[in-house]
Design a protein around this motif. Structure first.
Motif, PDB file in Angstrom:
ATOM      1  N   GLU A 133      -9.345   3.943  -0.500  1.00  0.00           N
ATOM      2  CA  GLU A 133      -8.681   4.015   0.801  1.00  0.00           C
ATOM      3  C   GLU A 133      -7.562   5.053   0.786  1.00  0.00           C
ATOM      4  O   GLU A 133      -7.391   5.810   1.738  1.00  0.00           O
ATOM      5  CB  GLU A 133      -8.128   2.636   1.145  1.00  0.00           C
ATOM      6  CG  GLU A 133      -7.785   2.517   2.598  1.00  0.00           C
ATOM      7  CD  GLU A 133      -7.644   1.069   3.016  1.00  0.00           C
ATOM      8  OE1 GLU A 133      -8.328   0.225   2.430  1.00  0.00           O
ATOM      9  OE2 GLU A 133      -6.847   0.817   3.913  1.00  0.00           O
ATOM     10  N   ARG A 150     -15.279   3.262   4.540  1.00  0.00           N
ATOM     11  CA  ARG A 150     -14.311   2.228   4.126  1.00  0.00           C
ATOM     12  C   ARG A 150     -14.851   0.824   4.392  1.00  0.00           C
ATOM     13  O   ARG A 150     -14.655  -0.086   3.595  1.00  0.00           O
ATOM     14  CB  ARG A 150     -13.009   2.422   4.894  1.00  0.00           C
ATOM     15  CG  ARG A 150     -12.180   3.519   4.322  1.00  0.00           C
ATOM     16  CD  ARG A 150     -10.878   3.546   5.022  1.00  0.00           C
ATOM     17  NE  ARG A 150     -10.158   4.742   4.670  1.00  0.00           N
ATOM     18  CZ  ARG A 150      -9.243   5.288   5.423  1.00  0.00           C
ATOM     19  NH1 ARG A 150      -8.931   4.759   6.587  1.00  0.00           N
ATOM     20  NH2 ARG A 150      -8.606   6.357   5.031  1.00  0.00           N
ATOM     21  N   ARG A 177     -15.239  -2.044   1.678  1.00  0.00           N
ATOM     22  CA  ARG A 177     -14.598  -3.359   1.858  1.00  0.00           C
ATOM     23  C   ARG A 177     -15.625  -4.477   1.827  1.00  0.00           C
ATOM     24  O   ARG A 177     -15.404  -5.515   1.217  1.00  0.00           O
ATOM     25  CB  ARG A 177     -13.859  -3.385   3.202  1.00  0.00           C
ATOM     26  CG  ARG A 177     -12.534  -2.690   3.149  1.00  0.00           C
ATOM     27  CD  ARG A 177     -11.650  -3.082   4.317  1.00  0.00           C
ATOM     28  NE  ARG A 177     -10.631  -2.075   4.498  1.00  0.00           N
ATOM     29  CZ  ARG A 177     -10.587  -1.241   5.515  1.00  0.00           C
ATOM     30  NH1 ARG A 177     -11.501  -1.289   6.458  1.00  0.00           N
ATOM     31  NH2 ARG A 177      -9.623  -0.358   5.599  1.00  0.00           N
ATOM     32  N   ARG A 191       0.836  -1.213   0.000  1.00  0.00           N
ATOM     33  CA  ARG A 191       0.000   0.000   0.000  1.00  0.00           C
ATOM     34  C   ARG A 191       0.860   1.247   0.000  1.00  0.00           C
ATOM     35  O   ARG A 191       0.580   2.214  -0.695  1.00  0.00           O
ATOM     36  CB  ARG A 191      -0.907   0.005   1.232  1.00  0.00           C
ATOM     37  CG  ARG A 191      -2.128  -0.843   1.087  1.00  0.00           C
ATOM     38  CD  ARG A 191      -2.832  -0.966   2.433  1.00  0.00           C
ATOM     39  NE  ARG A 191      -3.585  -2.188   2.486  1.00  0.00           N
ATOM     40  CZ  ARG A 191      -4.878  -2.270   2.259  1.00  0.00           C
ATOM     41  NH1 ARG A 191      -5.546  -1.205   1.940  1.00  0.00           N
ATOM     42  NH2 ARG A 191      -5.504  -3.423   2.326  1.00  0.00           N
ATOM     43  N   ASP A 199     -14.262   5.958   8.256  1.00  0.00           N
ATOM     44  CA  ASP A 199     -14.063   4.532   8.563  1.00  0.00           C
ATOM     45  C   ASP A 199     -15.296   3.717   8.192  1.00  0.00           C
ATOM     46  O   ASP A 199     -15.188   2.603   7.682  1.00  0.00           O
ATOM     47  CB  ASP A 199     -13.755   4.360  10.041  1.00  0.00           C
ATOM     48  CG  ASP A 199     -12.432   4.992  10.400  1.00  0.00           C
ATOM     49  OD1 ASP A 199     -11.535   5.002   9.538  1.00  0.00           O
ATOM     50  OD2 ASP A 199     -12.310   5.501  11.526  1.00  0.00           O
TER      51      ASP A 199
END
Lengths: 157, 223
Positions: free
Chosen positions: B156, B199, B203, A10, B196
């Motif tokens: 992200e 995300r 995901r 990443r 969050d």
């Protein structure tokens, strides 16, 4: 499905998303970058760049004695400039965002392909070593068997 | 600029006077409507105690409600160009001052207002990713939903900075609130931001469940 990346990958990805760095690393070519730039970024520049001519056109309409916009039409034209320039700005930003997205997707895809090919290469190298060991062992066994066979033949003779 | 900036005009002052009379009758509708909008937004702004942006959910709604939210939340961005536009429109139209720099300034203030409005709309759209408990990709806003639907990794990475900002703001607010209580030795856990939640949503959309792994459908996205 998107592959699961490690933290190191990443971080590397974050760095490689810079276009010049990606070109330098060979993840994308200059041609691919220019092609995307000519398509999406040019649209963004075009849209934002239309604002200045728009101002000049409206000024020309106001100053030309043949047309000479006055009164409520001048107010309406000035108020209409607000949503038009907002729309042009929004479209410019949207196209710029699209350019960044497409570029980053291209970099990500190529980088992922490179990682996979690297993985395959390393596994094939490991596989080759195993093959060598296997063939060496097989050869040793064969040699030993032939020796034994020779011994047997000698004894019988 | 001296007197030579005045438009060359054969009619001279007589035309200006007639325009002034015409403008005085014509202008008020547009200008007053604009001023009414500005004052309504100002009243809304003041009613929230001068808070330019509300924390937490920005919610969703129709197109015009989104525009209105952008106007009311970023009022300080729009105030100066609005006032300038009204001022120059009154000068050029009501008082009939026919000087080309004034026309240009009127247009520039109109374009400035448009750019500020467009910027406010974009900021408002980007802020939607901070909504707690997002339901689907559409609730992430136009720009972020497009990224999230293409690549979770890019989503992200692009939201990383925003999450840091949110966390920093939450931490500084917490430290202001509990600043006096120095005796507590343990640091509170990092507050969970709306980013969050976004995300997690992305995901859960992209990554397969644990029990789905052996089924061999890894290549397909979870619907």
């Amino acid at each position: 499905m998107s592959p699961v990346y490690t933290k190191e990958q990443r971080e590397q990805m974050r760095k490689i998303l810079q276009p010049e760095y990606a070109i330098g690393c060979g993840v994308i070519t200059r041609d691919e970058y220019d092609k995307l730039k000519d398509e999406f970024f040019a649209q963004s520049e075009l849209s934002v760049g239309l604002i200045l001519p728009l101002i000049l056109i409206v000024l020309g309409l106001k100053l030309m004695p043949q047309i000479g916009i006055e009164g409520r039409y001048w107010v309406a034209l000035c108020i209409a400039l607000v949503p038009v320039s907002a729309g042009l700005f929004w479209v410019g930003m949207e196209r710029r965002n699209k350019f960044r997205l497409e570029l980053e997707l291209l970099i990500e895809g190529n980088w992922q392909r490179l990682q996979e090919s690297k993985k395959q290469q390393s596994s094939s190298t490991t596989g080759g070593a195993t093959d060598k060991i296997q063939s060496a062992v097989a050869k040793a066994i064969e040699t030993k068997a032939i020796d034994k066979l020779n011994v047997d033949v000698n004894v019988k003779s | 600029m001296g007197s030579n900036v005045i438009m060359p005009d054969d009619q001279g002052s007589s035309r200006s006077a007639s325009d002034a009379q015409k403008g005085a009758g014509a202008a008020p509708e547009g200008i007053l409507a604009g001023l009414a909008t500005v004052f309504y937004a100002w009243a809304d702004y003041l009613s929230r105690g001068g808070q330019s942006s509300q924390s937490g959910a920005s919610g969703s709604g129709g197109f015009f409600s989104t525009l209105w939210r952008a106007v009311s939340r970023h009022f300080e961005l729009l105030l100066i160009p609005s006032v300038l536009l009204a001022f120059f429109l009154i000068l050029t139209n009501v008082y009939g001052i026919h000087v080309w720099p004034l026309f240009l300034l009127t247009e520039i203030s109109a374009v400035w207002l448009g750019l500020a409005f467009g910027w406010a709309c974009i900021k408002e759209d980007l802020k939607r990713v901070e909504d707690p408990d997002p339901q689907d990709f559409d609730s992430l806003g136009f720009f972020y939903s497009r990224i999230a639907s293409r690549s979770p990794l890019l989503f992200e990475i692009t939201t990383a900075q925003r999450a840091l900002k949110t966390r920093h703001a939450a931490r500084s607010a917490a430290s202001r609130r509990f600043g006096a209580r120095e005796s507590t030795p343990t640091t509170p856990p990092a507050p969970r931001s709306g980013v969050d939640d976004a995300r997690d949503l992305v995901r859960s959309y992209w990554e397969p469940d644990e029990e789905d792994q052996p089924s061999g459908n890894d290549g397909e996205r979870k619907k």
